[in-house]
Design a protein around this motif. Structure first.
Motif, short mmCIF file in Angstrom:
data_model
loop_
_atom_site.label_atom_id
_atom_site.label_comp_id
_atom_site.label_asym_id
_atom_site.label_seq_id
_atom_site.Cartn_x
_atom_site.Cartn_y
_atom_site.Cartn_z
N ASP A 188 0.84 -1.20 0.00
CA ASP A 188 0.00 0.00 0.00
C ASP A 188 0.88 1.25 0.00
O ASP A 188 1.57 1.53 0.97
CB ASP A 188 -0.92 -0.01 1.22
CG ASP A 188 -1.94 1.12 1.19
OD1 ASP A 188 -1.85 2.01 0.32
OD2 ASP A 188 -2.84 1.12 2.06
N VAL A 189 0.83 2.02 -1.09
CA VAL A 189 1.69 3.19 -1.22
C VAL A 189 1.37 4.25 -0.17
O VAL A 189 2.24 5.04 0.22
CB VAL A 189 1.58 3.78 -2.64
CG1 VAL A 189 0.18 4.34 -2.87
CG2 VAL A 189 2.63 4.85 -2.88
N LEU A 190 0.13 4.29 0.33
CA LEU A 190 -0.26 5.29 1.32
C LEU A 190 0.35 5.02 2.70
O LEU A 190 0.29 5.87 3.58
CB LEU A 190 -1.78 5.38 1.42
CG LEU A 190 -2.51 5.84 0.16
CD1 LEU A 190 -4.00 5.89 0.38
CD2 LEU A 190 -1.99 7.22 -0.29
N ASP A 211 4.25 4.02 10.29
CA ASP A 211 4.25 3.44 11.64
C ASP A 211 5.58 2.78 11.99
O ASP A 211 5.78 2.33 13.11
CB ASP A 211 3.11 2.43 11.80
CG ASP A 211 3.30 1.16 10.96
OD1 ASP A 211 4.31 1.05 10.23
OD2 ASP A 211 2.43 0.28 11.04
N HIS A 212 6.52 2.74 11.00
CA HIS A 212 7.87 2.21 11.21
C HIS A 212 7.84 0.76 11.69
O HIS A 212 8.76 0.30 12.37
CB HIS A 212 8.65 3.08 12.21
CG HIS A 212 8.63 4.53 11.86
ND1 HIS A 212 8.52 5.53 12.81
CD2 HIS A 212 8.65 5.17 10.66
CE1 HIS A 212 8.50 6.71 12.22
NE2 HIS A 212 8.58 6.51 10.92
N ASN A 213 6.78 0.06 11.34
CA ASN A 213 6.61 -1.32 11.80
C ASN A 213 6.01 -2.19 10.68
O ASN A 213 5.00 -2.84 10.86
CB ASN A 213 5.73 -1.38 13.05
CG ASN A 213 5.72 -2.75 13.71
OD1 ASN A 213 6.68 -3.51 13.58
ND2 ASN A 213 4.64 -3.06 14.39
N GLU A 245 1.66 -4.90 8.33
CA GLU A 245 1.51 -6.15 7.59
C GLU A 245 2.23 -7.30 8.31
O GLU A 245 3.11 -7.09 9.14
CB GLU A 245 2.09 -5.99 6.18
CG GLU A 245 1.45 -4.89 5.34
CD GLU A 245 0.06 -5.24 4.89
OE1 GLU A 245 -0.28 -6.45 4.87
OE2 GLU A 245 -0.71 -4.32 4.55
N SER A 246 1.82 -8.52 7.97
CA SER A 246 2.50 -9.70 8.52
C SER A 246 3.91 -9.79 7.95
O SER A 246 4.14 -9.49 6.76
CB SER A 246 1.72 -10.97 8.17
OG SER A 246 0.42 -10.93 8.74
N LEU A 247 4.84 -10.22 8.78
CA LEU A 247 6.22 -10.34 8.33
C LEU A 247 6.37 -11.52 7.37
O LEU A 247 5.59 -12.48 7.42
CB LEU A 247 7.15 -10.53 9.53
CG LEU A 247 7.30 -9.36 10.49
CD1 LEU A 247 8.33 -9.69 11.55
CD2 LEU A 247 7.69 -8.09 9.76
#
Length: 570
Positions: A436-438, A467-469, A473-475
């Motif tokens: 997601d580009v946003l 969010d720097h995380n 999304e799932s890793l």
């Protein structure tokens, strides 16, 4: 060429047998707490033989244990020139009872639990009254053992009077006499708190350790000392000898380390002090680690407490509940959380990621947004391209050095770049294009050969999310996530400043029972002027000062005063 080199883990370990023995003293703001309060503490790490401040260990461990030696709270504290500070919140889940504060360094674990610092404190929770008998260990302030006279020869405390009214400004002076007429540099901690004669535990002060341990020695070197920084220890494997393993701490300023494994699969990895509590991700550029066993060793001691159990004084339970808990509830109701749990000591400056300043940084809010990352890359990223290999569209970056030495300026590396999201590697490039580009705040490009240890990467494309995380999304399934507890960030103690011209001194209720707390006060002059404001909580208060000179002389001084509705002059 970019290079990331790690500390040699065995270099730190090999110094264990020759490093100096240490001791610890912990000064807390008080000994009696109720849920909803914050426990503040100051740490002194001391050379056991000279009694001078120790500049060896850079990390101390702080624990709150119950009577069965089970940890309730555990924190890691950064130590600088032998001193550290921190705070822990007394949560509502902690039952009433007597608890034991314990502190040590990794080096002290080699000396054994006899060298650890231990101190009893009490915690009250209205939802779980203690089911114990009256303790024979409590004592009143008037019967407290005073420190020896020699402990206060270097430092004197002067109050203008011993009686003050509510919300009154209280000045006092600390004066040092110096040694042989010369001023000492004294590292101090100061606490001013309310005491209760019916529920009082004897508190240790720094002169408790006033006799240096001339015969202190390190019997073993089982635990590597943290004499440079915090150390992560664990075991991975089995993995092939040819498989490189890396560790990422994701975020805006992501950190990456090469994990050097011993033959047993164990590793000892020094980490930067700026690596805070966070998830950490193990990965390999050539293998899937999802099925690989990874064990993280706890840095905390597994030894049991040495202190004898102390019971909670049942006869004083109701009085403690009616006063201290009421005051804590008022504070939590009227004051912002930062004034209860502490405010950050200072704004944390922006830190650079592991690759330093990127050659190119694209902040997407400064550009017209396209609906897909692929379109953003094509329109704005001038120093990279997509190249299809099989059915995958990989990112290739320009080779900065090759282009600088040639007439052209668009020669890419021969291999795809290391693509990452928040410092976590993404092996499937299609995941990047579908992201997601946003959620993406910035795209960093490193357009030079980059070495992580001995392993080369042909440039880096790091997509930093808001969010720097990993954008929530799932890793990827080829990495292994583990939790990491970093050094506890120190916070500032809240102490109000009332207007002396205002007779009401503000409308907000003020029932603080810790009036002043200064964990790190360096006194290098003859006098130190300190002031604080009393609260609406009437009763007896204690000024308690612990300290250590640069020459290893412990100092301790105390004084009492009362707060009443109407001041009585003496």
């Amino acid at each position: 060429m970019g290079i990331v080199l790690n500390f040699c883990p065995l270099a730190s370990y090999s110094q264990a047998s020759s490093s100096p023995p240490e001791r610890i003293f912990v000064h807390t703001d008080k000994s009696l707490y109720v849920i909803g309060e914050t426990l503040w503490f100051s740490i002194y790490v001391i050379h056991a033989q000279s009694f001078r401040p120790s500049d060896f260990s850079k990390v101390a461990y702080f624990e709150l244990l119950d009577g069965e030696s089970k940890p309730i709270l555990q924190e890691k504290i950064g130590i600088y020139s032998g001193r550290g500070q921190g705070q822990v919140f007394i949560s509502p889940e902690i039952p009433s009872g007597v608890y034991y504060l314990r502190s040590y360094t990794a080096q002290m674990k080699n000396q054994g639990p006899n060298s650890f610092f231990e101190q009893a404190i009490s915690i009250a929770n209205p939802n779980s009254p203690p089911q114990v008998q009256v303790s024979s260990n409590n004592e009143s302030p008037s019967s407290q053992n005073r420190p020896p006279t020699s402990a206060t020869e270097l430092l004197q405390l002067e109050l203008p009077t011993n009686s003050f009214s509510r919300r009154e400004k209280v000045p006092f002076t600390l004066t040092q006499s110096g040694k042989n007429g010369e001023q000492e540099t004294i590292s101090l901690s100061v606490s001013i708190y309310q005491v209760d004669s019916t529920l009082y535990f004897p508190r240790k002060h720094i002169t408790t350790f006033s006799s240096p341990d001339k015969d202190s020695s390190i019997p073993s070197s089982s635990y590597p000392p943290e004499n440079f920084t915090q150390v992560l220890r664990g075991k991975i494997g089995p993995v092939p000898d040819t498989t490189p393993v890396f560790l990422s701490f994701p975020g805006k300023a992501a950190e990456i380390y090469e994990v050097s494994l011993q033959k047993t699969g164990e590793f000892s990895l020094p980490l930067s002090p700026k690596v805070a509590s966070n998830d950490m991700v193990f990965w390999s550029p050539v293998d899937d680690l999802s099925e690989t066993p990874i064990e993280i060793y706890s840095p905390y001691s597994q030894e049991s407490l040495l202190m004898s159990p102390i019971t909670f004084p049942d006869s004083s339970w109701r009085k403690l509940m009616e006063a201290y808990l009421y005051h804590a509830q008022i504070g939590n109701l009227y004051l912002p959380q930062s004034q209860i749990r502490g405010a950050p000591s200072k704004e944390v400056p922006y830190q650079l990621p592991f690759y330093g300043v990127p050659r190119y940084a694209y902040r997407l809010d400064e550009y017209t947004r396209f609906p897909k990352l692929e379109e953003v890359f094509l329109e704005y990223i001038r120093f990279g391209l997509k190249r299809k290999i099989g059915n995958k569209r990989y990112i290739f970056l320009w080779d900065e050095y090759v282009n600088a030495a040639s007439m052209g300026n668009s020669i890419p590396f021969s291999q795809p770049a290391l693509s990452m999201i928040d410092g976590i590697p993404v092996k499937d490039p299609e995941f990047i294009w579908d992201f997601d580009v946003l959620k993406v705040e910035q795209i960093d490009l490193v357009t030079k050969l980059f070495l992580l240890g001995d392993y080369p990467f042909f440039g880096i494309a790091n997509f930093i999310t808001y969010d720097h995380n990993f954008g929530g999304e799932s890793l990827p399934n080829y990495v292994v996530r583990k939790s990491w507890q970093g050094l506890l960030p120190a916070k500032e103690f809240y102490s109000p400043e009332y207007e002396e011209a205002n007779p009401n001194r503000g409308a907000t209720p003020d029932f603080r029972n810790t009036l002043y707390w200064e964990p790190l006060l360096n006194m290098n002059q003859a006098q130190e002027e300190i002031s604080f404001w009393t609260s609406d909580a009437e009763g007896m208060y204690k000024i308690e000062v612990n300290g250590l000179t640069s020459e290893g002389i412990p100092v301790y001084i105390e004084e009492y005063f009362t707060v009443t509705s109407s001041r009585t002059y003496e």
